[in-house]
Write an enzyme that holds these catalytic residues in place. Structure first.
Site, short mmCIF file in Angstrom:
data_model
loop_
_atom_site.label_atom_id
_atom_site.label_comp_id
_atom_site.label_asym_id
_atom_site.label_seq_id
_atom_site.Cartn_x
_atom_site.Cartn_y
_atom_site.Cartn_z
CE1 TYR A 155 15.06 27.72 3.67
CE2 TYR A 155 14.67 27.65 1.31
CZ TYR A 155 15.17 28.17 2.06
OH TYR A 155 15.81 29.41 1.85
CE LYS A 166 15.08 31.49 4.21
NZ LYS A 166 15.86 32.68 4.15
CB SER A 222 13.43 30.34 -0.78
OG SER A 222 13.61 29.05 -1.41
#
Ligand code: UFG
Length: 324
Positions: free
Chosen positions: A140, A144, A116
């Site tokens: 988040y 990743k 991302s």
């Protein structure tokens, strides 16, 4: 090619699965259906299982023996990751590592990871190239980035290659109208505005109008989900043909502000709806735009839907005729 797709019943995963099936690949989807939808997997064989089911995955890998794994299964809500970080580190990172170990032990040599733009945090300059230092500003993004790092380390220590695709803002739907975006609750801008246009929601709030952008609202690089899906197919072919491990940005290199997206939705749908200005949402960078020249040059990626109007038209078509 025999491909295992985790999270293949989710939004981006289902568009990849559809394209893989169309070109005749042998696809097995593993999805716990917590956010995915059975119908979204289409005619692919679907195993309903959770990423935490390590024994189940080991068994699946042993019996199916995929030539490649595409790994989508993950939680995706930035705000939720701030409230409940361990949920993200457990599922996206820890369960991701367990999947990687299972892949290593069963001899999977090719891996595609859905990463991302969140790994960049607030980039110093846009368009942001892959060489910009990763500096996530939420769990988040870290969840990743940790998997990216594990992939990098695995690729140097074993006969294993990967491509990590850093998505910018996935949007739109397959023009067939058979699959599209369906999150519950929905938090993404374009589907929320379309729900305002259809009357399902009262209106839309603009989170922050005092950013240092031309009209004061956040700028994002909206990329059509089918162009994203195509990048995965090209990444698969690249690895199959012996390409070295790489990380690629996935966006168009052109940003639109929230106000511009609202105006485009009004134009495409012909509907009016209420728009209110609200405070900034925590954790939102002002501007995120991809430098995707590496993807275009190395994988010969040629976007087919590179147009905000097309993105909104396909998403609107889905919104009006949703199947799930
Ligand atoms: N926005 C609004 N009102 C809304 C919803 C969103 O103004 O009701 C704004 C947001 O503040 C942001 C823009 O619209 O400026 C886009 O927001 P989205 O929630 O649609 O998307 P994000 O840019 O926050 O998130 C995307 C991906 C994430 C990824 C993140 C990286 O969906 O998975 O980029 O920063 F982590």
């Amino acid at each position: 090619m025999k491909v295992l797709v985790t999270g293949g019943a989710g939004y981006i995963g289902s568009h990849v699965v559809r394209q893989l099936l169309l070109r005749g690949d042998d696809v097995l989807v593993a999805d716990n259906l917590s956010n995915g939808h059975r119908e979204a997997a289409g005619t692919a064989c679907l195993e309903v299982m959770d990423l935490s089911d390590n024994a189940g995955f080991r068994n699946l890998l042993k019996t199916f023996q995929p030539e490649a794994v595409i790994h989508f299964a993950a939680f995706i809500e930035v705000g939720e990751s701030m409230q409940n970080p361990l949920k993200y580190y457990q599922n996206n990172t820890a369960n991701g590592f367990t999947l990687l170990a299972a892949c290593r032990d069963s001899g999977v040599k090719n891996f595609i990871f859905s990463s991302s733009a969140a790994v960049y945090g607030t980039p110093k300059a846009v368009p942001v190239p892959e060489t910009a230092p990763p500096a996530p500003i939420n769990p988040y993004g870290f969840s990743k980035l940790f998997v990216e790092q594990a992939l990098r380390d695995m690729a140097t220590s074993a006969d294993f290659r990967y491509v990590a695709l850093r998505y910018f803002n996935a949007a739109g739907a397959d023009p067939s109208g058979e699959i599209g975006e369906s999150h519950n609750p929905e938090s993404h801008l374009i589907p929320l505005i379309l729900k305002a246009a259809s009357g399902e929601r009262e209106g839309i709030k603009i989170f922050g109008t005092d950013y240092s952008t031309p009209d004061g609202t956040c700028v994002r690089d909206y990329v059509h989900v089918n162009d994203l899906a195509d990048a995965h197919l090209k990444a698969l072919d690249y690895l199959r043909d012996g390409g070295e491990s790489r990380v690629f940005n996935c966006g168009y290199g052109r940003g639109y502000s929230v106000r511009e997206v609202v105006a485009a939705v009004r134009q495409v749908t012909g509907k009016d709806f209420s728009v209110t200005e609200a405070p900034r949402r925590a954790g939102d960078p002002a501007e995120l735009v991809a430098d995707s020249r590496e993807l275009a040059e190395t994988l010969k990626w040629k976007p087919q839907f590179d147009n905000l109007r097309t993105i909104i038209e396909t998403a609107w078509n889905w919104e009006l005729n949703r199947r799930y």
